[in-house]
Design a protein around this motif. Structure first.
Motif, PDB file in Angstrom:
ATOM      1  N   GLY A 100       0.917  -1.188  -0.101  1.00  0.00           N
ATOM      2  CA  GLY A 100      -0.055   0.016  -0.094  1.00  0.00           C
ATOM      3  C   GLY A 100       0.921   1.223   0.016  1.00  0.00           C
ATOM      4  O   GLY A 100       1.991   1.134  -0.394  1.00  0.00           O
ATOM      5  N   PRO A 101       0.207   2.550  -0.011  1.00  0.00           N
ATOM      6  CA  PRO A 101       1.026   3.640   0.307  1.00  0.00           C
ATOM      7  C   PRO A 101       1.856   3.625   1.342  1.00  0.00           C
ATOM      8  O   PRO A 101       1.651   3.130   2.228  1.00  0.00           O
ATOM      9  CB  PRO A 101      -0.112   4.551   0.422  1.00  0.00           C
ATOM     10  CG  PRO A 101      -1.360   4.114  -0.154  1.00  0.00           C
ATOM     11  CD  PRO A 101      -1.077   2.634   0.284  1.00  0.00           C
ATOM     12  N   VAL A 102       3.003   4.352   1.117  1.00  0.00           N
ATOM     13  CA  VAL A 102       4.112   4.389   2.279  1.00  0.00           C
ATOM     14  C   VAL A 102       3.629   4.807   3.676  1.00  0.00           C
ATOM     15  O   VAL A 102       3.521   4.279   4.755  1.00  0.00           O
ATOM     16  CB  VAL A 102       5.283   5.152   2.011  1.00  0.00           C
ATOM     17  CG1 VAL A 102       6.187   5.402   3.175  1.00  0.00           C
ATOM     18  CG2 VAL A 102       6.263   4.614   0.973  1.00  0.00           C
ATOM     19  N   ARG A 103       2.635   5.703   3.710  1.00  0.00           N
ATOM     20  CA  ARG A 103       2.170   6.466   4.757  1.00  0.00           C
ATOM     21  C   ARG A 103       1.357   5.213   5.581  1.00  0.00           C
ATOM     22  O   ARG A 103       1.332   5.068   6.794  1.00  0.00           O
ATOM     23  CB  ARG A 103       1.777   7.638   4.560  1.00  0.00           C
ATOM     24  CG  ARG A 103       2.526   8.946   4.629  1.00  0.00           C
ATOM     25  CD  ARG A 103       1.874  10.225   4.614  1.00  0.00           C
ATOM     26  NE  ARG A 103       2.978  11.156   4.583  1.00  0.00           N
ATOM     27  CZ  ARG A 103       3.414  11.415   5.778  1.00  0.00           C
ATOM     28  NH1 ARG A 103       3.393  11.264   7.010  1.00  0.00           N
ATOM     29  NH2 ARG A 103       4.420  12.767   5.802  1.00  0.00           N
ATOM     30  N   GLN A 104       0.815   4.590   4.885  1.00  0.00           N
ATOM     31  CA  GLN A 104      -0.316   3.777   5.369  1.00  0.00           C
ATOM     32  C   GLN A 104       0.193   2.472   5.897  1.00  0.00           C
ATOM     33  O   GLN A 104       0.248   2.209   7.093  1.00  0.00           O
ATOM     34  CB  GLN A 104      -1.294   3.257   4.153  1.00  0.00           C
ATOM     35  CG  GLN A 104      -2.279   2.248   4.574  1.00  0.00           C
ATOM     36  CD  GLN A 104      -3.067   1.596   3.290  1.00  0.00           C
ATOM     37  OE1 GLN A 104      -3.443   2.152   2.638  1.00  0.00           O
ATOM     38  NE2 GLN A 104      -3.034   0.280   3.336  1.00  0.00           N
ATOM     39  N   VAL A 105       1.226   2.082   5.308  1.00  0.00           N
ATOM     40  CA  VAL A 105       2.057   0.619   5.692  1.00  0.00           C
ATOM     41  C   VAL A 105       3.024   1.127   6.861  1.00  0.00           C
ATOM     42  O   VAL A 105       2.965   0.261   7.431  1.00  0.00           O
ATOM     43  CB  VAL A 105       2.794   0.150   4.445  1.00  0.00           C
ATOM     44  CG1 VAL A 105       3.620  -1.034   5.064  1.00  0.00           C
ATOM     45  CG2 VAL A 105       1.926  -0.441   3.521  1.00  0.00           C
TER      46      VAL A 105
END
Length: 530
Positions: free
Chosen positions: A230-235
């Motif tokens: 997923g997107p970096v900030r989410q992961v």
């Protein structure tokens, strides 16, 4: 639009291996996108990366499909595959030190892809253009790899990868073992090239902050599978899988009280001391180069000191002076209040008490020597072989290779990266020293194994009263286990003191620049969304 890279049910296994390296991976990467692939050593990252251009050894069994621009890579003829390599997709290999040919100039090596693909025009001009692209002076084309720093060699690898203007670059651990300033420069360079040239980037690393700073999307790999994507900030900020959470938790964050593994120590008597030590080398041109300039350093009993600084700052030269391997031009080194001996016999006795743990266990261990022989070597050098087997077993157990019998006859390739590092530590412990000098002891290890080695060093202090001088460019390591920090810049100490003072409230601009270059994990401190 068709993704530039698609993996469908990719599986990779090796003859004789108990488990597959890659298990049913589905992954895609669009044109101009950046994807970070994170995971521990042995999780299958590099096997996945090498499958993209069919670079796996013949012993590898591959199932599933790898599509480049919609075309199955594993169905390509060799001629077609050769056309795709370098020109369509290229690889920045891990470990520029080993990937470059030591007897050829870097200009010749950058020109090789151009020659293989019959690229027209003036190749020397193209090499100069590529060197400028990676911010190296064109005149360095005539240099050999040993004449370049680690960061410069990594830039050469990137120049080679870009020589034929590929649309996809696979970067396998491109910043491993680089200091934070050079790492920041390499990451900024890759980011700029992606933005300016629309290159798709697949970056592979065990270092979550590095991937987070370079990629927009992050996939986490564990035991051959993609467990989160997923997107970096989410992961990084809100990881869903337990392994993703473990990787995020293993990142050593400077300034975080929870990342401190030690409460600090006042230390006892001074065990090892450098007083106004200066060292000068003569270059090939005969010009004098001051490697160390009036350096003062102390390591006390029951203390861990971190010596930090970027590549070329003089850290390894100082270690050699402390071990009596290089005699200073000025100043002195003392052990337990006495000057270092100058005789061969005296230095041999001294080095029993002050042992070195070398950087890079893959290079430090003889591939044909078992763990037993590697650890026993020190006893044989010092002619203390009467109870050799018992002492080797004792050292392996102290380094947490238990039971020792399971490791005595293993060769280096049969050990994990963390186990090889423990064998090096056992080789130092077997002589029962009072102090270790550990040169970048965890630079090439993944985050969780790095934490295990750091915990081991702390336990050795408690259990055996072992003091340690850790030489590192990793400020997170210094924050995690050191009592005091000494910052070295261009051969001089610019700041020293308790770790909370030096890294928490630095006074010198150079220390502040090192801290500013440490990559952070975005979203790691975020609150869970409602």
């Amino acid at each position: 639009m068709t993704p530039i890279l698609q993996l469908h049910g990719l599986a990779v296994s090796y003859a004789g291996a108990a488990e597959p390296a890659v298990r049913g991976v589905d992954l895609s990467l669009g044109a101009g996108e950046t994807l970070g692939l994170a995971g521990e050593s042995g999780c299958g990252k590099s096997s996945l990366a090498m499958s993209v251009l069919r670079l796996l050894p013949r012993s590898a069994l591959v199932d599933g499909s790898v599509l480049f621009d919609g075309e199955d890579v594993h169905g390509m003829s060799f001629g077609r595959l050769r056309a795709v390599r370098w020109a369509g997709a290229s690889v920045v290999f891990q470990g520029a030190m080993h990937a470059l040919n030591p007897v050829r100039t870097i200009g010749e090596q950058i020109a090789e892809p151009l020659r293989l693909h019959g690229t027209g025009g003036d190749r020397r001009s193209r090499v100069a253009e590529l060197l400028r692209l990676v911010e190296l002076p064109p005149e360095r084309a005539d240099a050999h790899p040993h004449e370049l720093s680690g960061g410069q060699k990594q830039r050469v690898m990137i120049a080679m990868a870009l020589a034929c203007e590929p649309r996809l670059v696979v970067a396998d651990e491109p910043t491993t073992a680089l200091d934070v300033l050079v790492q920041q420069q390499v990451l900024e360079l890759l980011g700029r090239l992606v933005a300016e040239r629309g290159i798709s980037l697949l970056m592979i690393s065990h270092d979550l902050p590095v991937l987070a700073g370079a990629c927009a999307r992050l996939a986490v790999m564990h035991r051959g599978r993609i467990v989160e994507d997923g997107p970096v900030r989410q992961v990084t900020g809100f990881p869903q899988h337990e392994h993703s959470r473990a990787l995020a938790a293993a990142a050593l964050t400077v300034g975080d009280p929870g990342a401190r593994r030690t409460g600090g120590s006042d230390g006892g008597r001074v065990l090892l001391e450098a007083q106004q030590v200066s060292v000068t080398y003569r270059g090939r041109s005969g010009k004098a180069v001051r490697a160390l300039d009036r350096v003062d350093l102390q390591v006390r009993a029951d203390e861990i000191v971190a010596l930090v600084g970027q590549s070329g700052s003089g850290k390894t030269t100082l270690a050699r002076a402390l071990l009596g391997l290089h005699r200073p031009d000025a100043g002195s080194v003392q052990h337990d209040g006495r000057a270092l001996p100058t005789s061969t016999a005296g230095l041999r006795r001294y080095r029993k008490q002050v042992q070195m743990v070398l950087q890079d266990p893959a290079g430090a261990l003889n591939p044909r020597h078992t763990a037993y022989r590697a650890v026993a070597e020190g006893l044989r050098v010092h002619r203390e072989t009467a109870d050799e087997r018992d002492r080797v077993a004792e050292a392996l157990e102290a380094a947490e290779l238990r039971p020792a019998e399971d490791y005595l006859h293993r060769l280096p390739h049969e050990l994990s990266g963390g186990e090889r590092q423990r064998v090096l530590i056992a080789g130092a412990l077997v002589l029962r020293p009072g102090l270790l000098i550990a040169d970048e002891p965890v630079a090439s290890l993944d985050a969780t194994v790095r934490g295990e080695i750091l915990d081991l060093l702390l336990r050795l202090r408690v259990q055996q009263g072992l003091s340690t001088l850790v030489i590192t460019h990793d400020l997170g390591l210094a924050w995690s286990i050191a009592d005091r920090v000494v910052v070295l810049h261009r051969g001089a100490v610019v700041e020293s003191g308790p770790v909370e003072q030096v890294l928490g409230a630095p006074r010198h601009d150079y220390t502040r620049s090192l801290l500013a270059a440490v990559p952070a994990v975005p979203g790691a401190d975020s609150a869970e969304p409602a």
